[in-house]
Design an enzyme around this catalytic site. Sequence first.
Site, mmCIF file in Angstrom:
data_model
loop_
_atom_site.group_PDB
_atom_site.id
_atom_site.type_symbol
_atom_site.label_atom_id
_atom_site.label_comp_id
_atom_site.label_asym_id
_atom_site.label_seq_id
_atom_site.Cartn_x
_atom_site.Cartn_y
_atom_site.Cartn_z
ATOM 1 N N SER A 24 16.122 21.131 -15.433
ATOM 2 C CA SER A 24 15.017 22.050 -15.677
ATOM 3 C C SER A 24 15.542 23.297 -16.377
ATOM 4 O O SER A 24 16.671 23.724 -16.135
ATOM 5 C CB SER A 24 14.357 22.436 -14.351
ATOM 6 O OG SER A 24 13.517 23.558 -14.519
ATOM 7 N N GLU A 78 10.065 8.315 -16.863
ATOM 8 C CA GLU A 78 8.746 8.900 -17.088
ATOM 9 C C GLU A 78 8.229 8.601 -18.498
ATOM 10 O O GLU A 78 7.039 8.336 -18.695
ATOM 11 C CB GLU A 78 8.806 10.410 -16.853
ATOM 12 C CG GLU A 78 8.986 10.760 -15.386
ATOM 13 C CD GLU A 78 9.211 12.247 -15.143
ATOM 14 O OE1 GLU A 78 9.180 12.646 -13.979
ATOM 15 O OE2 GLU A 78 9.425 12.996 -16.129
ATOM 16 N N LYS A 122 17.138 20.858 -10.219
ATOM 17 C CA LYS A 122 16.366 19.677 -10.648
ATOM 18 C C LYS A 122 17.206 18.665 -11.427
ATOM 19 O O LYS A 122 18.064 19.020 -12.225
ATOM 20 C CB LYS A 122 15.196 20.113 -11.542
ATOM 21 C CG LYS A 122 14.153 20.982 -10.876
ATOM 22 C CD LYS A 122 13.192 20.196 -10.008
ATOM 23 C CE LYS A 122 12.312 19.262 -10.816
ATOM 24 N NZ LYS A 122 11.461 19.970 -11.766
ATOM 25 N N HIS A 156 0.829 -1.218 0.000
ATOM 26 C CA HIS A 156 0.000 0.000 0.000
ATOM 27 C C HIS A 156 0.863 1.268 0.000
ATOM 28 O O HIS A 156 0.440 2.312 0.479
ATOM 29 C CB HIS A 156 -0.946 0.033 1.209
ATOM 30 C CG HIS A 156 -1.747 -1.216 1.400
ATOM 31 N ND1 HIS A 156 -2.878 -1.501 0.673
ATOM 32 C CD2 HIS A 156 -1.553 -2.276 2.237
ATOM 33 C CE1 HIS A 156 -3.358 -2.667 1.067
ATOM 34 N NE2 HIS A 156 -2.574 -3.166 2.008
#
Length: 459
Positions: free
Chosen positions: A277, A290, A283, A156
């Site tokens: 970024s 992704e 970043k 979970h």
Amino acid sequence: MAQLWGGRFTKETDQLVYNFNASISFDRKFYKQDIEGSKAHVTMLAKQGILTPEEKEEIIGGLNGILADVENGTLEITDQYEDIHSFVEANLIDRIGDAGKKLHTGRSRNDQVALDMKLYTRDEILEMDALLKNLLNTLLKIMEENTRTYMPGFTHLQKAQPITLAHHAGAYFEMFKRDRLRLFDIYKRMNYCPLGSGALAGTTYPLDRDYTAELLEFDGPTLNSMDSVADRDYVIELLSAMSTIMMHLSRFSEEIIIWNSNEYQFVELDDAYSTGSSIMPQKKNPDIAELVRGKTGRVYGALMSILTTMKGIPLAYNKDMQEDKELTFDAIDTVKGCIALFTGMAATMRFNKAVMENSAKNGFTNATDAADYLVNHGVPFRDAHGIVGRLVLYCIEKNIALDDMSLSEYKEISPVFEEDIYEAISMKTCVEKRITIGAPSEEAMKKVIALEKEYLLKN
């Protein structure tokens, strides 16, 4: 417009209709398979006395010349042809004359395109399998190097029990191993040759379909000519198997994305597989993970498309079935690219082992082992469960881990606790006492790793 038909028609096809009908823009991928199938067909025709040996040699020589010229770039597959079959046949006739007109003897475009698709699918299955094997070797290396890298296991998305990175990677090893088995099953099930089925009802020519199948390394000929030209089950099965591969890649990508976050910091991605970024200099984005996750839907879409196309088609061949190609080609290219990129990303990831172990400690993943400790000292499990619940609540209030409690603090909650509680709930003890096959201990994992090595050597 180079077409294989026309005698029945008195009117030129409208250009828009022709373009809509044509498949050359995508079935040009088949040029190798189309020529390979044609060479086998011609060899069989000569064996059966339908062509002379001289005609066979002339046609095969012409086909080899076309193949060489396409591959060296001197012959271009252009849109002036309706499909790859008309491209090959038209160029063959241009090169060798009337003998080239005999290439199509005893076959139809229906069984020809069914053959090409099967040959192409077979080749792609083998390439995909090789990529998956490479991924498995990468995962096996991670497993071998991390049998003592402790980390939290989750249910979970909540920290549950301590495991090792080897054990976690091993779960994905099993998934991708099953993916290879699915590809193998599809290959075996589809490996029957449709050539010789004609348009739908065979042919009056005395073809030797067993011989054609043997030349093309099939297990035998298909046994029903209608099914042969109308069957795309193997495409559906491959798209289903590829969807499962992408689902597995996406699950692992999702975890890597989470692990790469500032909150977790379990993993550091190599610069080659991440980006920065344009505005935020701090970043480091997990772009490859992704994109793999995102492209999964693209492959699912191809599966749903062919299922929808095939569901209402009566026997035998119908033009709808031309829709089996573009999305399948795209899905194959997508899956192969994703496996290759994911493998490179996985091979270059660096794991923050101390952070992973500390996360397991701070997540009370050893709470179950604390309960087992009490049970082993005569406390009924239900009572032990309640006692450890109070321990966890106490630690949350104090912002400490179970490992950080003093013995006096333990005894305030239950006098059963003694000094040996610290050894009982250490990450090492929690993991290493789980020795059954399939469990995370180093002893169990080494046995599994040996089995996985043996599997990769044999397969």
